[in-house]
Design a protein around this motif. Structure first.
Motif: not given
Ligand code: X90
Length: 277
Positions: A111-122, A264-274
């Motif tokens: 089980v990996i706690d990413t300490l992050s979310t969204g595209p970083e999980m990807h 949580y990001a709401e309308n127009k929010g953006m989350i970027v994983g790199v």
């Protein structure tokens, strides 16, 4: 060994190429209505309903049972979760792991706690697939994931932090400062897995410049850059264009957030994983 990859729905994925993958939904509660963040949820409709709704709302992590159902049939299972600093998701996955192993003595679960979310999980999920295809063992993969995590980052821009503040995930003070029209908060997932504010920007142009500044500071080198956005493909495409000017071979993907991240990001929010150096 039957290999399974499992992630909670904050990863914004319903399927994953090259893997036997299951997404385990969190849920969102507006008024009396519960939205389960699975394939039946329309994140655009959720966002519209959120905009119209003025009352209290909340979210809930997956139950232990939901995780157990996702593990079923798996012998070598990799579970990727949203940061444990902001959600009980990781804890419920750990409880499910314990229970599953009691019933399935020969199974292995990481089980990996990413300490992050969204595209970083990807990114982390794709790395596991890549390593599996190269023939790495379960033990090797478990050991190498924290190393890979040192080379991935998460950045985001938000036009409203109402839901984060309402649910105690961000301090009220930050919310107040953002109350002015046209101000976006640019931030990152901190080392502890919390929201860290990097800058406050007015308008798209400054927001994009801020992304570029922080990407360069983080040592982005033109590798994977996965953009998830809530109803803001325009900003995502502009970021892509800016990144491509500096890194013409960048590996960029753009997609709509699913339920939890849309909430949580709401309308127009953006989350970027790199991926970074
Ligand atoms: O357990 C639950 O009810 C879920 C709680 C999740 C709380 C935070 C979700 C944040 C989602 C917002 C921008 C990215 C922030 C990243 C910080 C690590 C997306």
């Amino acid at each position: 060994m039957k290999v399974k990859l499992v992630a909670d729905s904050s990863g914004n994925l319903l399927e994953l190429e090259g893997a036997d993958f299951v997404s385990v939904p969190l849920s969102i509660q507006l008024d009396q209505k519960t939205y389960v963040d699975d394939e039946n949820l329309d994140p655009i409709v959720l966002t519209q309903e959120m905009l119209a709704y003025k009352g209290k709302s909340s979210t809930a992590c997956p139950s232990v049972e939901a995780w157990l159902n996702a593990f079923e049939g798996g012998e070598e299972i990799y579970v990727v979760t949203i940061t444990s600093a902001l959600s009980g998701t990781y804890n419920s996955a750990m409880l499910a792991k314990q229970m599953y192993l009691e019933e399935h003595e020969n199974a292995k679960i990481c089980v990996i706690d990413t300490l992050s979310t969204g595209p970083e999980m990807h990114l982390i999920l794709e790395k596991i697939i890549e390593w599996k295809q190269q023939g790495k063992t379960f033990e090797e993969i478990c050991e190498d994931i924290p190393e890979y995590q040192k080379h991935t980052r998460l950045f985001f821009s938000l036009e409203s932090v109402h839901n984060l503040v309402q649910n105690g995930r961000l301090s009220k003070l930050v919310g107040l400062a953002l109350g002015k029209l046209g101000i976006r908060l640019v931030g990152t997932a901190s080392e502890k897995g919390e929201l860290e504010v990097l800058s406050k920007c007015r308008g798209d142009k400054k927001t994009l410049a801020s992304y570029m500044e922080h990407l360069n500071k983080a040592g982005y080198f033109g590798g994977k850059l996965y953009i998830s956005h809530n109803c803001n493909e325009e900003l995502a495409l502009q970021l892509k264009q800016n990144v491509m000017m500096q890194f013409p071979n960048a590996n960029i993907r753009i997609y709509q957030t699913r339920g939890l991240c849309s909430y949580y990001a709401e309308n127009k929010g953006m989350i970027v994983g790199v991926e970074c150096k």
